[in-house]
Design an enzyme around this catalytic site. Structure first.
Site, PDB file in Angstrom:
ATOM      1  CG  ASP A 287       7.293  64.313  42.808  1.00 15.05           C
ATOM      2  OD1 ASP A 287       8.263  64.012  43.534  1.00 15.05           O
ATOM      3  OD2 ASP A 287       6.109  64.246  43.168  1.00 15.05           O
TER       4      ASP A 287
ATOM      5  CD  GLN B 191       3.372  61.019  48.467  1.00 13.23           C
ATOM      6  OE1 GLN B 191       4.045  62.051  48.448  1.00 13.23           O
ATOM      7  NE2 GLN B 191       3.920  59.821  48.405  1.00 13.23           N
TER       8      GLN B 191
ATOM      9  CE  LYS C  68       7.627  62.877  49.401  1.00  7.96           C
ATOM     10  NZ  LYS C  68       6.735  62.532  48.280  1.00  7.96           N
TER      11      LYS C  68
END
Ligand code: GUN
Length: 304
Positions: A121, A98, A54
């Site tokens: 997200d 994460q 990412k």
């Protein structure tokens, strides 16, 4: 029938090129450079690789990224403190934590601590709930990527029967609601569904996100269906395969995504898009009313 392959890698590369142009245009107009903060708790190698990918993708398109590495035994309260610090830092437009987190930390409490307007997200309940009413700030990257793959492959969604296998909060449920928002008739199948094949055989668009290698075989698919395989399963021999038996299903489908190289690259591309949108929204928030430019992101989903 032999299916045409949807090349997610090529489509994601095209989207990243568009994002790079967007980022430089925004920097020229406003001076703002999008910034994504990525928190990694512990040292799970797969998670570390995802975060690294990412960060690399951010760099490629001109997005600044900050990686925050925290120890596995970090108390939950310290992680919440770190999120609070990033929430109140105006130079950080986007935050991701994460997953998975170590078992002593509540994922729900952590995800709820991220400001919805920085939640790129799309996992905050405000954003998940926003999807139900057709107005989320952010939609999760994988469902957004699936929609983008369908759009860019000229697959019409309206009036189609879409069947989603898997009901996770990260993929299955948001994908089903996005498809519904685009006027598909949607069936969601899950672990307790009886006679899975009865449902999958009715699908014009079949999205499989169950995490079970080879779950969907050729006999479970209608001739001409569009098949999107979200599964990423590493076999004992090291091969990475999806949830769909690719050779058998490709015989029946009209379009199919490969694994790897289908949905995976789209997830990162859409995260970048969400990050740019977060930055743009934060710049716009400082403008006088009535002078906001039209939103350009993909989160503007069709209203029914
Ligand atoms: N772990 C697996 N997929 C994801 C994702 O899309 N976002 C985050 N934050 N963690 C993940």
């Amino acid at each position: 029938m032999s299916a045409r392959i949807i090349d997610g890698k090529a489509i994601a590369a095209e989207i990243r090129r568009e994002i790079r142009l967007d980022v430089s245009a925004m920097a020229a107009q406003t001076g703002a450079v999008p910034c994504l903060a990525a928190i990694l708790v512990g040292n799970d190698p797969a998670s570390a690789t995802y975060v690294q990918n990412k960060a690399r993708a951010c760099k490629e398109v001109g997005i600044t990224s900050a990686r925050i590495d925290l120890p596995t035994d970090l108390p939950e309260a310290s992680l919440l403190q770190e999120i609070a610090r990033l929430n109140s830092d105006p130079s950080v437009h986007a935050i991701l934590v994460q997953l998975p987190l170590p078992p002593h930390i509540s994922e729900r409490r952590v995800l709820e601590a991220i400001l919805p307007e920085k939640d790129v997200d799309g996992f905050h309940p405000v954003n998940l709930g926003g999807l139900l009413v057709g107005a989320p700030l952010f939609v999760a990257s994988t469902p957004l990527g699936i929609l983008e793959l369908l759009n860019r492959s000229n697959v019409g969604i309206e009036g189609k029967h879409a069947v989603v296998v898997g009901w996770s909060v990260v993929v299955g449920k948001p994908t089903a609601f996005l498809l519904l928002q685009h006027h598909a008739t949607v069936t969601i199948c899950h672990i307790k569904t009886q006679d899975l094949a009865l449902h999958t055989r009715q699908a014009d668009i079949l999205v499989v996100a169950a995490g079970k290698p080879g779950l969907v075989t050729g006999s479970m698919v209608k001739a001409g269906a569009v098949v999107i395989d979200v599964g990423v399963n590493r076999l004992t021999d090291g091969r990475v395969v999806g949830d769909v038996d690719f050779p058998g299903v490709a015989e029946k489908a009209s379009l199919i995504t490969p694994v790897p190289g289908g949905v995976g690259p789209m997830t990162v591309a859409m995260l970048l898009r969400n990050t740019v949108d977060a930055c743009r929204r934060s710049c716009d928030a400082g403008r006088p009313p009535g002078t906001m430019p039209a939103a350009s992101g993909t989160n503007r989903i069709a209203q029914s």
